[in-house]
Design a protein around this motif. Structure first.
Motif, short mmCIF file in Angstrom:
data_model
loop_
_atom_site.label_atom_id
_atom_site.label_comp_id
_atom_site.label_asym_id
_atom_site.label_seq_id
_atom_site.Cartn_x
_atom_site.Cartn_y
_atom_site.Cartn_z
N LYS A 89 -18.89 36.83 -28.80
CA LYS A 89 -18.27 36.77 -27.47
C LYS A 89 -18.70 35.52 -26.71
N GLU A 90 -19.99 35.22 -26.73
CA GLU A 90 -20.50 34.06 -26.01
C GLU A 90 -19.95 32.75 -26.60
N ALA A 91 -19.89 32.68 -27.94
CA ALA A 91 -19.39 31.46 -28.59
C ALA A 91 -17.93 31.22 -28.25
N VAL A 92 -17.14 32.30 -28.21
CA VAL A 92 -15.72 32.18 -27.89
C VAL A 92 -15.52 31.82 -26.42
N GLN A 93 -16.31 32.41 -25.54
CA GLN A 93 -16.19 32.10 -24.11
C GLN A 93 -16.51 30.63 -23.82
N MET A 94 -17.41 30.04 -24.60
CA MET A 94 -17.70 28.61 -24.43
C MET A 94 -16.46 27.77 -24.72
N SER A 117 -30.63 34.22 -27.10
CA SER A 117 -31.52 33.81 -26.00
C SER A 117 -31.17 32.40 -25.52
N LYS A 118 -30.92 31.50 -26.46
CA LYS A 118 -30.56 30.13 -26.10
C LYS A 118 -29.24 30.09 -25.34
N ILE A 119 -28.27 30.91 -25.79
CA ILE A 119 -26.98 30.96 -25.11
C ILE A 119 -27.16 31.45 -23.68
N ASN A 120 -27.90 32.57 -23.52
CA ASN A 120 -28.08 33.17 -22.20
C ASN A 120 -28.87 32.28 -21.26
N GLU A 121 -29.75 31.45 -21.81
CA GLU A 121 -30.55 30.55 -20.99
C GLU A 121 -29.87 29.19 -20.80
N GLY A 122 -28.67 29.05 -21.35
CA GLY A 122 -27.93 27.79 -21.20
C GLY A 122 -28.52 26.65 -22.01
#
Length: 214
Positions: free
Chosen positions: A179-184, A49-54
């Motif tokens: 996926k989100e962590a790697v894309q960052m 949730s924190k990742i998706n909300e920036g």
């Protein structure tokens, strides 16, 4: 997990006086395992949730990826019967890169955790770090159940679980967070798969993250 915790608690409340000490210990340990599992679900949901909300701050710094990987592997080895279950090799002795230590550690942790979880019989997991042209690769290979072809397009979808994992505990969030962590880090994840024979996940990171190496 909550339903199981409630059921086990009710059994202990009503039948504890008739149970053997070892049976009581087993029930208490089962409650503990389900509490930890539920805690993991909550933490993963909050993280995604924190990742998706920036709201996750990307905080890169100079960190040795080899040392970081060895630390993650050591945590898993302490719970395994044999250290040989996880093999690690690297083209580098040290590899200092500009990375967010917490995010990349979690990404590595999720891949190795999945490799062990979905290789239920005589698991063999290999972890490798190498550089190929302009990329740093973190490769995790297992000998597990694999991912059915029809499920692969959904494997990074939050809460999605492959059709052959119904009897294995999980929440379907690990790969989404990975996926989100790697894309960052301006990277991406690939998967090579052979159902019934194992899976190979590869984290691809741009080589320009490298500060120095030996």
């Amino acid at each position: 997990p909550l339903a199981t915790i409630l059921m086990l608690s009710e059994i202990l409340i009503h039948y504890q006086s008739k149970m053997k000490p070892e049976d009581i210990s087993e029930k208490v340990n089962n409650i503990r395992e389900h509490v930890l599992h539920l805690s993991g679900i909550v933490n993963d949901v909050l993280q995604l949730s924190k990742i998706n909300e920036g709201k996750i701050i990307f905080n890169p710094g100079e960190n040795n990826i080899i040392e970081l990987t060895e630390t993650v592997i050591t945590r898993f080895r302490t719970t395994l019967k044999s250290k040989e279950v996880i093999q690690f090799k690297s083209d580098f002795n040290t590899l200092v890169c500009m990375i967010d230590k917490q995010l990349l550690s979690q990404a590595m942790n999720n891949l190795i955790s999945n490799a062990l979880k979905y290789s239920p019989v005589d698991p063999k997991v290999s972890v490798e770090i190498k550089q190929v042209e302009n990329e740093v690769l973190f490769i995790v290979k297992d000998n597990g159940i694999g991912i059915p072809e029809q499920d692969r397009k959904h494997m990074f979808t939050p809460f999605f679980r492959a059709s052959n994992t119904k009897t294995i505990q999980g929440n379907g969030l690990g790969l989404s967070i990975l996926k989100e962590a790697v894309q960052m880090h301006k990277g991406y994840v690939t998967c090579n798969n052979n159902v019934g024979k194992g899976t190979v996940f590869t984290i691809h990171l741009p080589a320009d993250i490298i500060i120095n190496y030996t």
